[in-house]
Design a protein around this motif. Structure first.
Motif, PDB file in Angstrom:
ATOM      1  N   PHE A 109       0.797  -1.161   0.007  1.00  0.00           N
ATOM      2  CA  PHE A 109       0.040   0.158   0.064  1.00  0.00           C
ATOM      3  C   PHE A 109       0.801   1.428   0.015  1.00  0.00           C
ATOM      4  O   PHE A 109       0.527   2.067  -0.803  1.00  0.00           O
ATOM      5  N   VAL A 110       1.833   1.090   0.753  1.00  0.00           N
ATOM      6  CA  VAL A 110       2.672   2.529   0.769  1.00  0.00           C
ATOM      7  C   VAL A 110       3.440   2.673  -0.661  1.00  0.00           C
ATOM      8  O   VAL A 110       3.619   4.028  -1.098  1.00  0.00           O
ATOM      9  N   ARG A 111       3.909   1.734  -1.292  1.00  0.00           N
ATOM     10  CA  ARG A 111       4.352   1.649  -2.559  1.00  0.00           C
ATOM     11  C   ARG A 111       3.337   2.120  -3.520  1.00  0.00           C
ATOM     12  O   ARG A 111       3.727   3.138  -4.458  1.00  0.00           O
ATOM     13  N   GLU A 112       2.023   1.990  -3.300  1.00  0.00           N
ATOM     14  CA  GLU A 112       0.903   2.454  -4.172  1.00  0.00           C
ATOM     15  C   GLU A 112       0.813   3.867  -3.881  1.00  0.00           C
ATOM     16  O   GLU A 112       0.739   4.687  -4.935  1.00  0.00           O
ATOM     17  N   ILE A 113       0.897   4.519  -2.712  1.00  0.00           N
ATOM     18  CA  ILE A 113       0.817   5.717  -2.469  1.00  0.00           C
ATOM     19  C   ILE A 113       1.782   6.530  -3.118  1.00  0.00           C
ATOM     20  O   ILE A 113       1.541   7.501  -3.662  1.00  0.00           O
TER      21      ILE A 113
END
Length: 234
Positions: free
Chosen positions: A114-118
């Motif tokens: 999720f942090v990579r997506e953000i």
């Protein structure tokens, strides 16, 4: 899952408008599961002193940061706890807040993805943690090991200068530093006091409470703050 998609779309919208966007994340109990670290510490203390009752403690016994409640949940005799808790607490504290012991942490399910997506959506990532400067080396190692964005100009790790600082007071003071990076679109934390302070300072941001272990203080998240249990999406 719906809230996570909403946050991603908000970041994309602001990025398309060429607005500098920030999404902040706490670490312990938010992006990282520290329960394996704590179980290891309990086992280490048990081995040093021959304290068999501590070997009963498992990850599922941690519901907040009360060591006494954790031991009670594991079925440890209250009288035994009364006798040994001061020594256990001192030894636990010396280990838990030591950089080397962070190697036992696990990433929360779905958190790194999720942090990579953000970040890919256009946000600056800020890791805002109650860990102090002496714990940076272990923190950086854990971030890299589990695939969290790091070592780039659009990622910032903010740690406390000294361990004595109150976590909530430190994070409230750090809000000015975060606001200088860009508009805060979202913030994630597992401490009710922290999400309440963030919502007060950034009412337009999506402040999210992670329903994991937290301090035993009698504070609850503001009713307008959404809760999630993990970063996993169906």
């Amino acid at each position: 899952a719906e809230r996570l998609e909403t946050i991603l779309e908000r970041v994309r919208h602001l990025a398309r408008a060429r607005i500098a966007v920030v999404v902040g994340f706490d670490l312990d109990g938010c992006l990282f599961d520290t329960r394996p670290r704590q179980v290891h510490i309990f086992r280490e203390i048990a081995a040093m002193h021959g304290w068999e009752p501590l070997c009963r403690v498992q990850a599922e016994h941690f519901v907040d940061w009360s060591l006494r409640r954790t031991m009670l949940n594991a079925g440890v005799d209250p009288a035994w706890i009364d006798k040994n808790e001061p020594s256990i607490r001192e030894q636990w504290h010396a280990r838990f807040f030591h950089s080397d012991y962070q190697v036992h942490d696990h990433s929360m399910p779905g958190a790194a993805a999720f942090v990579r997506e953000i970040r890919a959506a256009g946000a600056q990532i800020v890791y805002l943690t109650g860990r102090d400067h002496s714990m940076r080396a272990g923190t950086e190692l854990a971030l890299r090991r589990f695939g969290f964005p790091y070592d780039t100009a659009d990622v910032t790790l903010v740690t406390k200068p000294t361990p004595e600082l109150d976590d909530t007071a430190f994070k409230e003071a750090a809000l000015e530093q975060i606001a200088e990076i860009g508009r805060v679109a979202a913030y994630f934390d597992n401490e009710p006091a922290n999400v309440n302070v963030f919502r007060e300072h950034h009412p337009d941001a999506m402040v999210v409470f992670l329903d994991t272990d937290h301090s035993p203080r009698p504070i609850v998240p503001d009713p307008g703050i959404p809760w999630i249990r993990s970063f996993l999406r169906s």
